[in-house]
Design a protein around this motif. Sequence first.
Motif, PDB file in Angstrom:
ATOM      1  N   UNK A 220      61.945  95.587 -57.015  1.00 23.00           N
ATOM      2  CA  UNK A 220      61.387  94.459 -57.750  1.00 23.00           C
ATOM      3  C   UNK A 220      62.393  94.056 -58.823  1.00 23.00           C
ATOM      4  N   UNK A 221      62.854  92.835 -58.757  1.00 25.36           N
ATOM      5  CA  UNK A 221      63.877  92.350 -59.685  1.00 25.36           C
ATOM      6  C   UNK A 221      63.287  91.634 -60.885  1.00 25.36           C
ATOM      7  N   UNK A 222      62.164  90.941 -60.711  1.00 19.50           N
ATOM      8  CA  UNK A 222      61.561  90.192 -61.809  1.00 19.50           C
ATOM      9  C   UNK A 222      60.078  90.029 -61.553  1.00 19.50           C
ATOM     10  N   UNK A 223      59.351  89.805 -62.640  1.00 18.57           N
ATOM     11  CA  UNK A 223      57.900  89.633 -62.548  1.00 18.57           C
ATOM     12  C   UNK A 223      57.451  88.774 -63.719  1.00 18.57           C
ATOM     13  N   UNK A 224      56.674  87.703 -63.437  1.00 15.77           N
ATOM     14  CA  UNK A 224      56.202  86.799 -64.480  1.00 15.77           C
ATOM     15  C   UNK A 224      54.732  86.522 -64.277  1.00 15.77           C
ATOM     16  N   UNK A 225      54.073  86.149 -65.396  1.00 20.35           N
ATOM     17  CA  UNK A 225      52.659  85.819 -65.358  1.00 20.35           C
ATOM     18  C   UNK A 225      52.487  84.328 -65.149  1.00 20.35           C
ATOM     19  N   UNK A 226      51.442  83.944 -64.440  1.00 18.52           N
ATOM     20  CA  UNK A 226      51.190  82.538 -64.139  1.00 18.52           C
ATOM     21  C   UNK A 226      50.146  81.976 -65.096  1.00 18.52           C
ATOM     22  N   UNK A 227      50.017  80.629 -65.170  1.00 18.68           N
ATOM     23  CA  UNK A 227      48.945  80.046 -65.999  1.00 18.68           C
ATOM     24  C   UNK A 227      47.556  80.437 -65.523  1.00 18.68           C
ATOM     25  N   UNK A 228      47.402  80.738 -64.253  1.00 16.50           N
ATOM     26  CA  UNK A 228      46.107  81.175 -63.727  1.00 16.50           C
ATOM     27  C   UNK A 228      45.898  82.650 -64.061  1.00 16.50           C
ATOM     28  N   UNK A 229      44.695  83.009 -64.449  1.00 21.11           N
ATOM     29  CA  UNK A 229      44.411  84.379 -64.838  1.00 21.11           C
ATOM     30  C   UNK A 229      44.530  85.316 -63.644  1.00 21.11           C
ATOM     31  N   UNK A 230      44.989  86.513 -63.907  1.00 20.30           N
ATOM     32  CA  UNK A 230      45.070  87.609 -62.938  1.00 20.30           C
ATOM     33  C   UNK A 230      46.104  87.366 -61.853  1.00 20.30           C
ATOM     34  N   UNK A 231      46.972  86.361 -62.018  1.00 21.02           N
ATOM     35  CA  UNK A 231      47.959  86.044 -60.985  1.00 21.02           C
ATOM     36  C   UNK A 231      49.358  86.210 -61.562  1.00 21.02           C
ATOM     37  N   UNK A 232      50.197  86.921 -60.817  1.00 16.87           N
ATOM     38  CA  UNK A 232      51.590  87.112 -61.213  1.00 16.87           C
ATOM     39  C   UNK A 232      52.461  86.799 -60.008  1.00 16.87           C
ATOM     40  N   UNK A 233      53.742  86.532 -60.300  1.00 18.40           N
ATOM     41  CA  UNK A 233      54.733  86.315 -59.248  1.00 18.40           C
ATOM     42  C   UNK A 233      55.773  87.418 -59.357  1.00 18.40           C
ATOM     43  N   UNK A 234      56.112  87.983 -58.210  1.00 18.97           N
ATOM     44  CA  UNK A 234      57.038  89.110 -58.153  1.00 18.97           C
ATOM     45  C   UNK A 234      58.211  88.721 -57.268  1.00 18.97           C
ATOM     46  N   UNK A 235      59.432  88.882 -57.791  1.00 16.67           N
ATOM     47  CA  UNK A 235      60.637  88.617 -57.026  1.00 16.67           C
ATOM     48  C   UNK A 235      61.311  89.911 -56.628  1.00 16.67           C
ATOM     49  N   UNK A 236      61.687  90.029 -55.380  1.00 22.61           N
ATOM     50  CA  UNK A 236      62.253  91.269 -54.855  1.00 22.61           C
ATOM     51  C   UNK A 236      63.689  91.046 -54.415  1.00 22.61           C
ATOM     52  N   UNK A 237      64.338  92.157 -54.127  1.00 20.05           N
ATOM     53  CA  UNK A 237      65.757  92.103 -53.760  1.00 20.05           C
ATOM     54  C   UNK A 237      65.984  91.609 -52.347  1.00 20.05           C
ATOM     55  N   UNK A 238      64.944  91.548 -51.501  1.00 20.85           N
ATOM     56  CA  UNK A 238      65.098  91.053 -50.136  1.00 20.85           C
ATOM     57  C   UNK A 238      64.944  89.540 -50.039  1.00 20.85           C
ATOM     58  N   UNK A 239      64.877  88.844 -51.190  1.00 17.05           N
ATOM     59  CA  UNK A 239      64.788  87.390 -51.194  1.00 17.05           C
ATOM     60  C   UNK A 239      63.390  86.844 -51.067  1.00 17.05           C
ATOM     61  N   UNK A 240      62.366  87.675 -51.203  1.00 16.88           N
ATOM     62  CA  UNK A 240      60.983  87.215 -51.070  1.00 16.88           C
ATOM     63  C   UNK A 240      60.309  87.136 -52.432  1.00 16.88           C
TER      64      UNK A 240
END
Length: 905
Positions: A183-203
């Motif tokens: 996991x390279x990065x992780x951020x929180x979204x404006x919607x509650x309980x939702x996050x975005x996760x960026x991985x090293x495989x480009x997904x």
Amino acid sequence: MGIFEPFRAIGYITTNVPFSVQRLGTETFVTVSVGKAFQIYNCAKLNLVLVGSQLPKKIRSLASYREYTFAAYGHNIAVFKRAHQVATWSSHNAKVNHLLIFGENVLSVDIEGNIFIWAFKGMDQNLAPIGHILLENNCPSCIMHPDTYLNKVIIGTQEGSLQLWNISTKKKLYEFKGWKSTICCCVSSPALDVVAVGSSDGKIHVHNIRYDEGIVTFTHSTRGSVTALSFSTDGQPLLASGGSSGVISIWNLEKRRLQSVIRDAHDCSIASLHFFANEPVLMSSSADNSIKMWIFDTSDGDPRLLRFRSGHSAPPHCIRFYANGRHVLSAGQDRAFRLFSVIQDQQSRELSQHHVSKRAKKLGLKETEIKLKPVIVFDVAEIRERDWCNVVTCHMDTSQAYVWRLQNFVIGEHILTPRAENPTPVKSCAISVCGNFAVLGTAGGWIERFNLQSGISRGSYIDKSERKTCGHDGEVIGIACDSTNTIMVSAGYHGDVKVWDFKAREMKSRWEIGCSLVMIINHRSNGLLATVADDLVIRLFDAVALRMVRKFEGHKDRITDMCFSEDGKWLLTSSMDGTLRIWDVILARQIDAISVDVCITALSLSPNMDILATTHVDQNGVYLWVNRAMFSSTSSNVSHGSGKEIVNVKLPSVSCAEDSIDDDYEKANANPRQVQDASRSILDQQIPDLVTLSLLPRSQWQSLINLDIIKARNKPIEPPKKPEKAPFFLPSIPSLSGEILFNPRQSADEEMDALAGETDKKRKKTDITVSQFLHFLQSSEENNFAAFTDYIKGLSSSALDMELRMLQIIDDNNEQEPDKRPELYFIELLLDYFIHEISCRNNFEFIQAVIRLFLKIHGETIRCQSGLQDKARKLLELQSTVWQKVDSLFQSTRCMVTFLSNSQF
């Protein structure tokens, strides 16, 4: 320390460390890392507002909260309040990679899985952490705080797991399903309980952390890991992602598809992405030394570049001062040709190559493929800047030379192509002193002259003595033109130097060096030509007398660059042995040598000889060095030199010496007199052995000399008349103090008396007499005459005349002892003051006028008192000595003016 000492580095914008964004009031600021220091930009125009102090090691992570900045370097964390370092946290035993602002605390994460919790309130009293968490068998790769989750953080690991921790209880609450990729990065979204996760495989995984369910998964079209993510908060369902290839992708969350791609966003991996709150603006930074802002305001939804700040993304290797030392022209391996401002950072820019972005988008290529190849050498002439192109550049493996117009910061319309039988790359160039012609030399030995205004060829230089078809047998490594367009000098790789008639294009003479040449430079004013050969010997030739006049040896590795000083007395050379040497041409010896950790690749000395610019191996910035001799009390430059001894010096930093400046400023604020002491000491150091003026209006000090004439001229012809009473209907006019200056019920005499009384009250509150001021200075521990100078400079001519006359001896027949007479005591103090000011040569014209007025009033008293005659005699000797120096400075100018006035043209 030698003649030049480190000043500061320019051209650094950001590194691969993620930036930190914060909002203060109505303004938004971004904090970026520039190696061992940090910079803060105002996002409104991306202008630089603050530079932090230098740290021992490179910054690995940044965080900011209000006026505090937290920078992790090595095993430590530095805490700054604005630009001042107020604390250092040292509890980690491994490198700190991540920082997170968590309420009133700061979380720091190192590479071994240790998480320390710091409280930055009351940090002065307690530098120890208030909590510690150890992640067993996991190496953290990112940390973030999900919105509305009290005392909880999410930690991503290199093993691909995502964990939820409670910071208060220091317990792991839950471990999410992994994706078997780092996991390279992780951020929180404006919607509650939702996050975005960026991985090293480009997904990119958009995940619901409350139910541990995946919502949607996106995949980058380009290879590489996802290094940065950011959600839009202005109402548009957008997610921006950046990858290691420098591409920014915009994803539509409602339609769950790719909306747009910014292919040439950056040349290197994306370090950070950030959507501004409630604005359709995205900020990105990269390791290519640039920070950019993109706005989503087009009809098709694609972002466009709003504003940016950038520097060289690859090390520069050619630099030259321009505009009397205010700018530096720089060419680097990143195919960019840039102009850096030494004074104002906002004026730095890249010279345009005519719609590179549009052409790249139309042809489906990268911008770097459209740009010209890296510049290997260039020449510039300032005289024709407003008329036509005034810069010529030669590019790597390119058979043409390009012209640039610095007035408009764009590439010119003409391309200079030599008409040789066998086209070869252009290797050298020079612009004539008039700015009309450019002379090019190629790898095949061809030399050709072009007109810069039209771009038309004006003939070639061919050696007809040996029936050759070109100027040299091998590569032309250098070309130089003299100051009168009489001769042109060219040098070949095989060691042959030829002198040509500039207009007739015929060879006049030649000589052989005896070994292969590397480079040549010339000084147009004195006609000296410096050559560097493979034997590491620097030879100076007189191009007119055709003989060698100097020979310098000392470098132990390849010489990378050299330049003359403006007056031709110094020759500066740099080498791959890490040294910078300064040779005195007149004394024929080395006067200074410094050694740096990173070898110098190019150098340039400003026309005023106050700043030296250098570039270094694997460094993307331009480093500035200041001439100590021009800002110190010693007038001789040689006295600062180390001679044959080599002094080790560190490279200049981005932060300069701001800490010491700010500390001195704060200390001076505690005592106003220290401000005057500091300013006076700085003034004495900055202007040695020079006569400085007071910067007062000419009428102020000239009126002291002609005060009697002014009084006689302004003497009233008729006696003053009593003004008539004003009519009753005229309104009253209040003064600035709130009092009524005019009252129709008062007579004119009463009004004048009231004004006089008001003036006397103000004088009693603010003014002190000259005698009181002198007595105060005498009673202090140190005679600080700077305060007295500021006092008398603030007086008007009539007021100063009155103050000096108040010290006048009334009764010359008084038999009282001179030591007990206060008038003589104050006159003696004034003589001491004049002796000090004349010896320092400060406020020269003003002090001369005051001395004339003083002697006019008290000259007879000084003549009659034997105790004052010694002081007056000392003042006379000092005045004569100083005036002889000033007169010698004017003598050459007077002779030149006299000669020109008697000449007939």
